[in-house]
Design an enzyme around this catalytic site. Structure first.
Site, PDB file in Angstrom:
ATOM      1  N   HIS A  67       0.825  -1.224   0.000  1.00 31.77           N
ATOM      2  CA  HIS A  67       0.000   0.000   0.000  1.00 31.77           C
ATOM      3  C   HIS A  67       0.856   1.270   0.000  1.00 31.77           C
ATOM      4  CE1 HIS A  67      -0.306  -0.340   4.705  1.00 31.77           C
ATOM      5  NE2 HIS A  67       0.725   0.388   4.375  1.00 31.77           N
ATOM      6  N   HIS A  70      -1.801   5.847   8.567  1.00 32.17           N
ATOM      7  CA  HIS A  70      -0.440   6.313   8.847  1.00 32.17           C
ATOM      8  C   HIS A  70      -0.473   7.647   9.594  1.00 32.17           C
ATOM      9  CE1 HIS A  70      -0.242   3.400   5.583  1.00 32.17           C
ATOM     10  NE2 HIS A  70       0.961   3.107   6.024  1.00 32.17           N
ATOM     11  N   HIS A 102      10.664  -3.219   4.214  1.00 30.29           N
ATOM     12  CA  HIS A 102      11.069  -1.811   4.106  1.00 30.29           C
ATOM     13  C   HIS A 102      11.321  -1.233   5.491  1.00 30.29           C
ATOM     14  CE1 HIS A 102       6.720  -1.435   4.817  1.00 30.29           C
ATOM     15  NE2 HIS A 102       6.761  -0.120   4.871  1.00 30.29           N
ATOM     16  N   GLU A 114       4.132  -4.411   9.522  1.00 33.71           N
ATOM     17  CA  GLU A 114       2.726  -4.329   9.106  1.00 33.71           C
ATOM     18  C   GLU A 114       2.267  -5.566   8.323  1.00 33.71           C
ATOM     19  OE1 GLU A 114       2.546  -0.697   6.857  1.00 33.71           O
ATOM     20  OE2 GLU A 114       3.374  -1.585   5.045  1.00 33.71           O
TER      21      GLU A 114
HETATM   22 FE    FE Z   1       2.074   1.149   5.743  1.00 34.62          FE
END
Ligand code: FE
Length: 419
Positions: free
Chosen positions: A12, A59, A193, A240
């Site tokens: 996403h 976020h 990431h 996540e």
């Molecule tokens: Fe995210």
């Protein structure tokens, strides 16, 4: 009867929305993103799901640390695009399937997943970045959504195992919903990431591919991992990916992989995945048990006389009026209400019947409409009306007659001072 027809996993990262809005399809560095998402989009177009249950995380856009929840289910019927700092993307609001949301909330809570719920909150790139690549055709959304926001940003966060178990409960929740709906569970986020600190830019393709493999064949192994293990292998922000276990848990034990894509252009490994359940949907007995469980706690409440449980339905119906009365906790708002009530009704866009309820101090009418008592006592405090006066009015008694039914004659309100 609703049926889960498959699960998808998609990254996403905001990059995806960025590329889509600028139509960078022909640019070689962006092309693989489009190619992978095309496969998922075409699969969805062929299956035509009515609803996407989108597991995503916000976020720090619509959810802040003044009140941070683990699992927060959207229960609204429309979701706008959030402004994340420089204006919202030019996308239409996406319809929500409030009926399915309410059933999912009731069932999951009955299974001791005590969800938070939200409505009237915009969704950020966690949801709209992939969604805009998948179900937006000529300016219209081809499926409604049920968003499930997972709080993964402030530790402690839910364990991977908790997510997997939640997914199993989501399956029973969806498949026990009586309406004929085709539902796809969409997990978003990841893969490897890290975007903060000296380790910013960390990726681990080897782990990403292992994760995808294990998710498909042996999700129990991933469910065992700690957040620290996810962070070490994939970078802190990749934790996540626990959200993908919710999707996996909602499918049957054996799954068929329809598609797997992986591309690492810059900071975030962008994966795409389509899985279909190999085993059949839940049987009639399991469905009946899930429906009973979902309804059990409140089933006979309606038949208790003079009692109006505050539910997701009343909350949605009377949202504007509850919001108006709740705002009276702000000094400037109550001052303008007292100075010119009619102007504040207009500003809040209350309907004629909502306005009439306040004008007439129709306490019982407001309760029956779906207003919670706890904003009525705020209105009472602002107007100098005590709680016992409100109780008496709801019972159709004078204050004196009501007080005679109590052991003492105490009169009080939530106002801080008595003037
Ligand atoms: Fe995210």
């Amino acid at each position: 009867m609703a049926r889960i027809i498959g699960g998808i996993g998609v990254s996403h990262t905001p990059t995806i929305g960025y590329a889509r809005d600028r139509d960078l399809r022909d640019d070689p560095s962006w092309r693989p993103i489009f190619q992978n998402f095309d496969v998922v989009r075409e699969w969805l177009a062929a299956r035509q799901p009515d609803v996407l249950l989108v597991v995503y995380n916000d976020h720090v856009t619509s959810f802040f640390f003044d009140h941070y929840s683990a699992f927060t289910l959207g229960v609204g019927d429309l979701y706008h695009v959030a402004d994340e700092g420089a204006g919202a993307r030019a996308l239409p609001a996406v319809p929500g399937h409030a009926g399915l949301s309410r059933h999912v909330a009731r069932y999951l809570t009955s299974q001791e997943f005590d969800l938070a719920v939200f409505q009237h909150k915009p969704l950020d790139h966690g949801c709209f970045s992939p969604l805009s690549m998948l179900t937006l055709e000529e300016g219209r959304w081809t499926s409604a959504i049920v968003p499930l926001q997972v709080g993964v940003l402030q530790f402690p966060i839910p364990t991977a195992r908790r997510c997997y178990k939640l997914g199993r409960a989501v399956r029973a929740a969806v498949e026990s919903y009586p309406e004929d709906l085709k539902v796809v569970i969409a997990a978003t986020g990841g893969l490897s990431h890290q975007i903060h600190g000296e380790r910013a830019g960390f990726n681990n393709t080897e782990w990403d591919l292992e994760f995808l493999e294990l998710l498909e064949r042996d999700p129990e192994r991933i469910a065992e991992l700690t957040h620290a293990e996810f962070a070490r292998r994939g970078g802190l922000e990749s934790v996540e990916v626990i959200m993908w276990l919710i999707m996996r848990g909602a499918l049957t034990e054996q799954v068929t992989r329809v598609h797997r894509g992986y591309y690492l252009p810059s900071m975030t490994a962008i994966a795409t995945l389509i899985l279909e359940s190999q085993q059949p949907p839940l049987g009639q007995e399991e469905i009946a048990a899930a429906r009973t469980a979902a309804a059990r706690q409140t089933a006979t409440m309606e038949s208790i006389e003079g009692t109006y449980p505050f539910s997701l339905e009343s909350s949605a119906r009377a949202y504007r009026l509850n919001q108006f009365l709740h705002a009276l906790v702000i000094p400037e708002v109550r001052q303008s209400f007292l100075a010119d009530p009619e102007a504040s009704f207009r500003q809040a866009e209350l309907s004629e019947s909502e306005t009439a309820l306040i004008r007439k101090r129709d306490w019982l009418g407001m309760i029956r409409y779906g207003v919670t008592f706890f904003v009525l006592e705020k209105l009472g405090a602002v107007l100098g009306i005590s709680n016992p006066q409100i109780y008496a009015a709801m019972k159709g008694l004078s204050l004196d007659a009501f007080l005679r039914t109590r052991r003492t004659n105490i009169v009080y309100s939530v106002a801080a001072r008595d003037e």
